[in-house]
Design an enzyme around this catalytic site. Structure first.
Site, PDB file in Angstrom:
ATOM      1  N   GLU A   1      -5.985  27.870  -8.152  1.00  0.00           N
ATOM      2  CA  GLU A   1      -7.121  27.527  -7.078  1.00  0.00           C
ATOM      3  C   GLU A   1      -8.484  27.270  -7.957  1.00  0.00           C
ATOM      4  OE1 GLU A   1      -9.045  28.783  -2.984  1.00  0.00           O
ATOM      5  OE2 GLU A   1      -7.902  30.272  -4.431  1.00  0.00           O
TER       6      GLU A   1
ATOM      7  N   LYS B   1      -6.305  22.034   1.601  1.00  0.00           N
ATOM      8  CA  LYS B   1      -5.922  23.267   2.051  1.00  0.00           C
ATOM      9  C   LYS B   1      -6.027  23.169   4.091  1.00  0.00           C
ATOM     10  CE  LYS B   1      -7.016  28.432   2.030  1.00  0.00           C
ATOM     11  NZ  LYS B   1      -7.946  29.400   1.398  1.00  0.00           N
TER      12      LYS B   1
ATOM     13  N   CYS C   1      -4.205  29.733  -1.657  1.00  0.00           N
ATOM     14  CA  CYS C   1      -4.759  31.174  -1.594  1.00  0.00           C
ATOM     15  C   CYS C   1      -3.856  31.907  -0.627  1.00  0.00           C
ATOM     16  CB  CYS C   1      -6.206  31.051  -1.353  1.00  0.00           C
ATOM     17  SG  CYS C   1      -7.081  32.626  -1.277  1.00  0.00           S
TER      18      CYS C   1
END
EC number: 2.3.1.269
Length: 523
Positions: free
Chosen positions: A284, A345, A395
């Site tokens: 990330e 995301k 994440c």
């Protein structure tokens, strides 16, 4: 056990006085419950003590049953939760104090308050169980079912309310145990419901309230997990692809400073282009800048690498669609599609990627690059790679198995493998890294697909569809993990149905217990 709640004098004074024991008499039971909560945490990674998760819940059930009043029941459950979460998520202190420059006392207070909030859920489970089961002459097996259902509902609430924080869901402790075989069927919430029910049976057996047939059924449920684990719910598709997962080990305290940005750009450009692979994955925000600010020479180097080697690259960077419209994204380039692949995301981190109303003052106390990001769509197409389809998640998105399952069952062409790109350097060299790997292993089990994990500091790993770790890098080291990974097709029962069957069964058990209680009251 009742001596933990009342003095000998109260016992001799009779049942009526025992029920009037003040809260202060919980001075022994509450610490013991907190200790059981710490034991519960020890069941999780890096340990593989799945049995301790069941034993600690059984101990909690025994304490709860001996509490004289419902308010005492709730306090015992709350103490268990405090021990559980303070010992399990203490590493949040590191992100706020060490890397966020928040005063130590304030960071410690924030962890304590957050743990205090999370502890409300085991308190609710304990209270709900005893509210429905106490004094109703339920059999040991029926009481255990109600305990499992109450625990399931409380864990589901913790994982969904206020965007959800399902970290340390008890089901994750069973990735290495027999109950792992149930994950492709009922998901992590179903697994934790089974575990809590077994704990209730164990408590009933210890108190000699369990019929031997019910005990035998519990043993059978536990043992059935092993043959279930051998069932192939998904099938191989295409040929294995060679993947390279990059772990840059960039220190978090310099990552977003100019020296760290320059270091990351040079490091990951070099690591990406070092040698060919059918898929190269970075962590990330490996490139800690906006995609629009990517230096032309780096973009050209990656494009040249892709064109000359036939490799595909999936890399992390932020994106700006406008001056006020930012996303935390993963981008892909490769020979199997035109242009640039993009995944935004969807499940954002509170305080990290969006700031809840009224909490800007709290964020301003930390020296972190935080802000409000726009969330991506819940279902986004996977990235095509050499006959496989790779679905990224970023994440802690992989904490939400229902969302990953929904993206698979709703896709026109479901992904054949999953890829988690993350940066856990915020939390130092702590148990958080192993806990997150364990979460990814559960997602692989639930979906019947391999999980690729590319992280900044660890744990970078390849997880097989059965949840076992195929290969991994040591944490806090610079390195590249190369492996051949086989994609899988087909949908597991959990992917097809999500949490609905497990949650529905739990609610039905609670409704049945409520109906029985009302009938008994009417009689």
């Amino acid at each position: 056990m009742r001596a933990l709640f009342s003095s000998p004098a109260a016992d001799t004074a009779g049942q009526q006085e025992a029920l009037a024991v003040p809260l202060a008499r919980l001075r022994f039971a509450a610490p013991l419950a907190a200790l059981l909560g710490v034991m519960h945490t020890l069941a999780f990674a890096p340990n593989r003590w799945w049995w301790l998760q069941i034993l600690s819940l059984a101990g909690l059930a025994a304490l709860v049953r001996q509490a004289p009043r419902l308010r005492d029941v709730a306090w015992v459950g709350y103490a268990f939760g405090l021990g559980w979460f303070l010992s399990g998520i203490w590493w949040l202190y590191i992100s706020m104090h060490v890397y966020g420059d928040m005063p130590a006392w304030m960071a410690a207070a924030a962890v304590l308050l957050f743990s205090a909030y999370l502890a409300l859920h085991p308190a609710l489970a304990a209270w709900l169980w005893q509210r429905l089961a106490r004094g109703r002459q339920l059999s040991g097996a029926a009481s255990a079912l109600v305990f499992g259902a109450a625990w399931l509902v409380s864990e589901w609430l913790r994982g969904t309310e206020w965007t959800g924080f399902p970290w340390l869901n008890g089901g994750y402790a069973h990735t290495d145990g027999p109950l792992a075989g149930y994950a492709p069927l009922v998901g992590v919430y179903g697994v934790v419901a089974i575990a809590a029910t077994l704990a209730g049976l164990l408590c009933a057996a210890a108190e000699r309230r369990l019929h031997w047939l019910a005990g035998l059924a519990g043993v059978a449920v536990l043992a059935a997990g092993w043959p279930l684990h051998t069932i192939a719910w998904t099938q191989p598709v295409g040929k294995p692809i060679t993947v390279r997962l990059l772990q840059g080990n960039v220190p978090q305290d310099v990552k977003f400073q100019q020296t760290g940005i320059d270091h990351s750009l040079a490091l990951y450009t070099k690591m990406v282009t070092e040698q060919p692979a059918q898929l190269v994955v970075t962590p990330e925000t490996a490139f800690p800048i906006l995609l629009q600010d990517m230096p032309q020479e780096i973009a050209l180097a990656i494009r040249t690498y892709v064109d000359t080697t036939g490799s595909s690259v999936l890399f992390g960077a932020a994106n700006a669609d406008s001056a006020v419209d930012y996303t935390n994204s993963a981008f892909g380039v490769g020979p199997w599609f035109k242009g640039v692949y993009r995944y935004d995301k969807h499940h954002l981190v509170p305080f990290g990627e969006f700031i809840p109303f009224g909490f800007h003052w709290f964020v301003h106390m930390m020296n972190m690059p935080l802000g409000d990001f726009r969330r991506g769509l819940p279902v986004q197409p996977p990235m095509p790679v050499a006959g496989q389809r790779v679905a990224p998640n970023i994440c802690y998105e992989d904490l939400f198995g229902e969302e990953i399952a929904a993206s698979l069952r709703q896709a026109e062409r479901p992904a054949t493998m999953l890829a988690n790109v993350t940066n856990l350097a915020w939390f130092g060299d702590t148990i958080a890294l192993d806990q997150h790997l364990q979460i990814s292993r559960m997602r692989a089990l639930e979906s019947g697909r391999p999980m690729l994990r590319a992280t900044n500091t660890g744990a970078t790993a390849v997880v097989r569809p059965d949840g076992s770790v195929q290969a991994r890098l040591p944490v806090f080291t610079l390195g590249t993990l190369q492996a051949d990974v086989q994609g899988m097709q087909g949908l597991t029962p959990f992917v097809r149905t999500g949490n609905a069957p497990a949650l529905g069964a739990g609610v039905l058990v609670l409704l049945a217990a409520l109906a029985r209680r009302r009938r008994a009251g009417a009689a």
